[in-house]
Design a protein around this motif. Structure first.
Motif, PDB file in Angstrom:
ATOM      1  N   ASP A   1     -16.561  -4.660  -3.730  1.00 44.62           N
ATOM      2  CA  ASP A   1     -17.196  -5.958  -3.977  1.00 44.62           C
ATOM      3  C   ASP A   1     -16.564  -6.738  -5.124  1.00 44.62           C
ATOM      4  O   ASP A   1     -16.561  -7.966  -5.106  1.00 44.62           O
ATOM      5  CB  ASP A   1     -18.684  -5.764  -4.272  1.00 44.62           C
ATOM      6  CG  ASP A   1     -19.456  -5.214  -3.085  1.00 44.62           C
ATOM      7  OD1 ASP A   1     -18.939  -5.325  -1.955  1.00 44.62           O
ATOM      8  OD2 ASP A   1     -20.561  -4.684  -3.277  1.00 44.62           O
ATOM      9  N   ASN A   2     -16.045  -6.050  -6.128  1.00 39.26           N
ATOM     10  CA  ASN A   2     -15.444  -6.745  -7.269  1.00 39.26           C
ATOM     11  C   ASN A   2     -14.275  -5.933  -7.819  1.00 39.26           C
ATOM     12  O   ASN A   2     -14.340  -5.390  -8.928  1.00 39.26           O
ATOM     13  CB  ASN A   2     -16.486  -6.985  -8.365  1.00 39.26           C
ATOM     14  CG  ASN A   2     -16.026  -8.017  -9.384  1.00 39.26           C
ATOM     15  OD1 ASN A   2     -14.832  -8.296  -9.510  1.00 39.26           O
ATOM     16  ND2 ASN A   2     -16.950  -8.589 -10.142  1.00 39.26           N
ATOM     17  N   PRO A   3     -13.187  -5.835  -7.039  1.00 40.35           N
ATOM     18  CA  PRO A   3     -12.034  -5.049  -7.501  1.00 40.35           C
ATOM     19  C   PRO A   3     -11.427  -5.598  -8.789  1.00 40.35           C
ATOM     20  O   PRO A   3     -10.912  -4.823  -9.601  1.00 40.35           O
ATOM     21  CB  PRO A   3     -11.054  -5.120  -6.329  1.00 40.35           C
ATOM     22  CG  PRO A   3     -11.486  -6.312  -5.524  1.00 40.35           C
ATOM     23  CD  PRO A   3     -12.960  -6.404  -5.700  1.00 40.35           C
TER      24      PRO A   3
ATOM     25  N   PRO B   1      -6.284  -1.863  -3.373  1.00 37.96           N
ATOM     26  CA  PRO B   1      -6.193  -3.189  -4.015  1.00 37.96           C
ATOM     27  C   PRO B   1      -6.270  -3.108  -5.539  1.00 37.96           C
ATOM     28  O   PRO B   1      -5.629  -3.910  -6.236  1.00 37.96           O
ATOM     29  CB  PRO B   1      -7.395  -3.945  -3.431  1.00 37.96           C
ATOM     30  CG  PRO B   1      -7.669  -3.280  -2.124  1.00 37.96           C
ATOM     31  CD  PRO B   1      -7.355  -1.830  -2.351  1.00 37.96           C
ATOM     32  N   ILE B   2      -7.028  -2.152  -6.050  1.00 34.55           N
ATOM     33  CA  ILE B   2      -7.142  -1.991  -7.499  1.00 34.55           C
ATOM     34  C   ILE B   2      -5.816  -1.510  -8.080  1.00 34.55           C
ATOM     35  O   ILE B   2      -5.347  -2.010  -9.105  1.00 34.55           O
ATOM     36  CB  ILE B   2      -8.287  -1.014  -7.824  1.00 34.55           C
ATOM     37  CG1 ILE B   2      -9.624  -1.706  -7.522  1.00 34.55           C
ATOM     38  CG2 ILE B   2      -8.237  -0.540  -9.272  1.00 34.55           C
ATOM     39  CD1 ILE B   2     -10.780  -0.777  -7.374  1.00 34.55           C
ATOM     40  N   ILE B   3      -5.196  -0.550  -7.411  1.00 30.96           N
ATOM     41  CA  ILE B   3      -3.901  -0.048  -7.884  1.00 30.96           C
ATOM     42  C   ILE B   3      -2.860  -1.156  -7.858  1.00 30.96           C
ATOM     43  O   ILE B   3      -2.089  -1.334  -8.813  1.00 30.96           O
ATOM     44  CB  ILE B   3      -3.458   1.159  -7.020  1.00 30.96           C
ATOM     45  CG1 ILE B   3      -4.431   2.324  -7.220  1.00 30.96           C
ATOM     46  CG2 ILE B   3      -2.037   1.579  -7.375  1.00 30.96           C
ATOM     47  CD1 ILE B   3      -4.194   3.501  -6.278  1.00 30.96           C
TER      48      ILE B   3
ATOM     49  N   THR C   1      -4.824   8.871  -5.050  1.00 33.64           N
ATOM     50  CA  THR C   1      -6.066   8.783  -4.290  1.00 33.64           C
ATOM     51  C   THR C   1      -6.032   9.892  -3.250  1.00 33.64           C
ATOM     52  O   THR C   1      -4.966  10.394  -2.886  1.00 33.64           O
ATOM     53  CB  THR C   1      -6.213   7.431  -3.566  1.00 33.64           C
ATOM     54  OG1 THR C   1      -5.274   7.363  -2.481  1.00 33.64           O
ATOM     55  CG2 THR C   1      -5.967   6.258  -4.521  1.00 33.64           C
ATOM     56  N   TYR C   2      -7.200  10.281  -2.769  1.00 28.90           N
ATOM     57  CA  TYR C   2      -7.224  11.273  -1.688  1.00 28.90           C
ATOM     58  C   TYR C   2      -8.549  11.175  -0.945  1.00 28.90           C
ATOM     59  O   TYR C   2      -9.544  10.674  -1.470  1.00 28.90           O
ATOM     60  CB  TYR C   2      -6.997  12.690  -2.225  1.00 28.90           C
ATOM     61  CG  TYR C   2      -8.191  13.321  -2.917  1.00 28.90           C
ATOM     62  CD1 TYR C   2      -8.872  14.386  -2.338  1.00 28.90           C
ATOM     63  CD2 TYR C   2      -8.642  12.856  -4.156  1.00 28.90           C
ATOM     64  CE1 TYR C   2      -9.966  14.978  -2.970  1.00 28.90           C
ATOM     65  CE2 TYR C   2      -9.716  13.444  -4.796  1.00 28.90           C
ATOM     66  CZ  TYR C   2     -10.383  14.497  -4.195  1.00 28.90           C
ATOM     67  OH  TYR C   2     -11.471  15.063  -4.818  1.00 28.90           O
ATOM     68  N   ASP C   3      -8.529  11.616   0.290  1.00 27.91           N
ATOM     69  CA  ASP C   3      -9.747  11.754   1.082  1.00 27.91           C
ATOM     70  C   ASP C   3     -10.106  13.229   1.135  1.00 27.91           C
ATOM     71  O   ASP C   3      -9.260  14.075   1.472  1.00 27.91           O
ATOM     72  CB  ASP C   3      -9.537  11.218   2.503  1.00 27.91           C
ATOM     73  CG  ASP C   3      -9.495   9.697   2.559  1.00 27.91           C
ATOM     74  OD1 ASP C   3     -10.201   9.054   1.761  1.00 27.91           O
ATOM     75  OD2 ASP C   3      -8.753   9.154   3.411  1.00 27.91           O
ATOM     76  N   ARG C   4     -11.347  13.528   0.802  1.00 25.40           N
ATOM     77  CA  ARG C   4     -11.790  14.914   0.857  1.00 25.40           C
ATOM     78  C   ARG C   4     -11.796  15.413   2.300  1.00 25.40           C
ATOM     79  O   ARG C   4     -11.645  14.637   3.249  1.00 25.40           O
ATOM     80  CB  ARG C   4     -13.195  15.042   0.246  1.00 25.40           C
ATOM     81  CG  ARG C   4     -13.246  14.733  -1.243  1.00 25.40           C
ATOM     82  CD  ARG C   4     -14.633  14.969  -1.819  1.00 25.40           C
ATOM     83  NE  ARG C   4     -15.625  14.080  -1.220  1.00 25.40           N
ATOM     84  CZ  ARG C   4     -15.932  12.873  -1.699  1.00 25.40           C
ATOM     85  NH1 ARG C   4     -15.318  12.393  -2.766  1.00 25.40           N
ATOM     86  NH2 ARG C   4     -16.866  12.145  -1.105  1.00 25.40           N
TER      87      ARG C   4
ATOM     88  N   MET D   1       0.839  -1.194   0.000  1.00 23.06           N
ATOM     89  CA  MET D   1       0.000   0.000   0.000  1.00 23.06           C
ATOM     90  C   MET D   1       0.873   1.243   0.000  1.00 23.06           C
ATOM     91  O   MET D   1       1.889   1.308   0.695  1.00 23.06           O
ATOM     92  CB  MET D   1      -0.913   0.010   1.225  1.00 23.06           C
ATOM     93  CG  MET D   1      -1.795   1.247   1.337  1.00 23.06           C
ATOM     94  SD  MET D   1      -2.944   1.106   2.734  1.00 23.06           S
ATOM     95  CE  MET D   1      -3.638   2.754   2.700  1.00 23.06           C
ATOM     96  N   SER D   2       0.486   2.232  -0.820  1.00 23.91           N
ATOM     97  CA  SER D   2       1.238   3.479  -0.879  1.00 23.91           C
ATOM     98  C   SER D   2       1.147   4.219   0.449  1.00 23.91           C
ATOM     99  O   SER D   2       0.130   4.168   1.146  1.00 23.91           O
ATOM    100  CB  SER D   2       0.686   4.379  -2.002  1.00 23.91           C
ATOM    101  OG  SER D   2       0.810   3.758  -3.251  1.00 23.91           O
TER     102      SER D   2
END
Length: 315
Positions: free
Chosen positions: A298-300, A48-50, A67-70, A1-2
């Motif tokens: 649910d389906n990465p 997981p997708i990355i 990626t980021y959290d607002r 994980m980054s």
């Protein structure tokens, strides 16, 4: 994980956003894939997708990923500074303000990571739920800057979520239209939708949906403008009807009600979304097998497949 890093927007220097960044393979003009959260799941669910996509493309060109959290979401504990004076902090700012924050965030990322002006960085936006609305608004507000969009079970941006269901109190209501579902069941579902999903319902993030119907009144327009006036590529993904009905039943609506009213309504909305670009740049709507609303959770593997296909078109 980054590793998670933090960045203060130059336009809002008193607060910091949490983000992750993954560098591209060596290219003179890197594509930047930006993941846009819904209200429900923070940025961590994109990792997981990355990871899978990096493995899939280990012998091919890799874009950069961010990626980021607002503000007020996930690992971003700071609230949007402009919410401080809001009469209702759960409706402190709207989606357009979040899009402007995104623009500033990406401007600084492009400068810091690539030493490039954002205008010269091709963008691919991947959104879930309200993140899809933010992706559309970004592409509208900054035409010609987005080369691809992957929309994963978009929020019904022009709906109050109550009108999805027939109104038993309407003068022209026909009880036969809901048979064999009891009238009281429909009334209960409408009340639940109003209590949980109506745009007047705020959230701890402070991202208001009250004016989203005005910002995005139609699912099938306006037509987006990609780089060089063509495109962008758009892939529209919807939830699996059965999985979503089971997911919804945990919050109230019985499966027959969801299958009768919500799933067809949502699918029609997604059919409209597929028309926000030229037909030769459009794919979908397609269904993510076994996935409820949170497709990336649910389906990465399915998301990896569709994102990789999109990247093959733009890299």
């Amino acid at each position: 994980m980054s590793d998670v890093s933090f960045l203060a927007l130059n336009t809002k220097p008193s607060a910091q956003l949490s983000y992750t960044f993954s560098a591209p393979s060596e290219t003179p003009k890197p594509v930047l894939v930006v993941f846009l959260n819904g209200l429900g799941l923070p940025q961590a669910f994109w990792q997981p997708i990355i990871t899978q996509l990096k493995d899939l493309r280990k012998d091919s060109t890799l874009p950069a990923f961010v990626t980021y959290d607002r503000f007020g979401q996930g690992q971003t504990t700071d609230r949007d500074p402009q919410d401080a004076g809001a009469e209702d902090p759960t409706h402190g700012h709207d989606c357009l303000e979040s899009v402007r924050d995104l623009r500033q965030f990406l401007t600084q990322i492009s400068s810091d990571k690539f030493s490039l002006d954002l205008e010269s960085v091709p963008l691919v936006l991947v959104g879930n739920s309200i993140g899809c609305a933010l992706a559309r608004l970004y592409a509208q507000e900054y035409p010609g800057t987005v080369t691809g969009l992957l929309l994963l079970d978009s929020v019904l941006a022009n709906s109050d979520f109550v009108s999805v269901f027939p109104d038993p109190d309407a003068a022209d209501f026909d009880p036969a239209s809901i048979a064999p579902i009891p009238m009281e069941a429909i009334k209960a579902v409408r009340a639940g939708a109003r209590r949980i999903f109506h745009p007047d319902v705020g959230n701890k993030e402070g991202l208001s949906r009250r004016n989203l119907r005005e910002l995005l009144p139609d699912s099938d327009g306006p037509l987006l403008k990609g780089p060089s006036g063509t495109g962008p590529y758009v892939t529209v993904v919807g939830h699996d009807f059965d999985a979503f009905a089971e997911e919804s039943a945990k919050m109230g609506p019985p499966k027959p009600v969801t299958n009768r009213f919500v799933n067809p309504y949502w699918h029609r909305y997604n059919e409209g979304l597929a028309k926000i670009t030229a037909p030769e740049f459009s794919k979908g709507p397609i269904i993510a097998p076994g996935a409820g609303h949170f497709v990336q959770k649910d389906n990465p593997e399915f998301v990896v497949q569709e994102l990789n296909e999109l990247l093959e078109k733009v890299l």
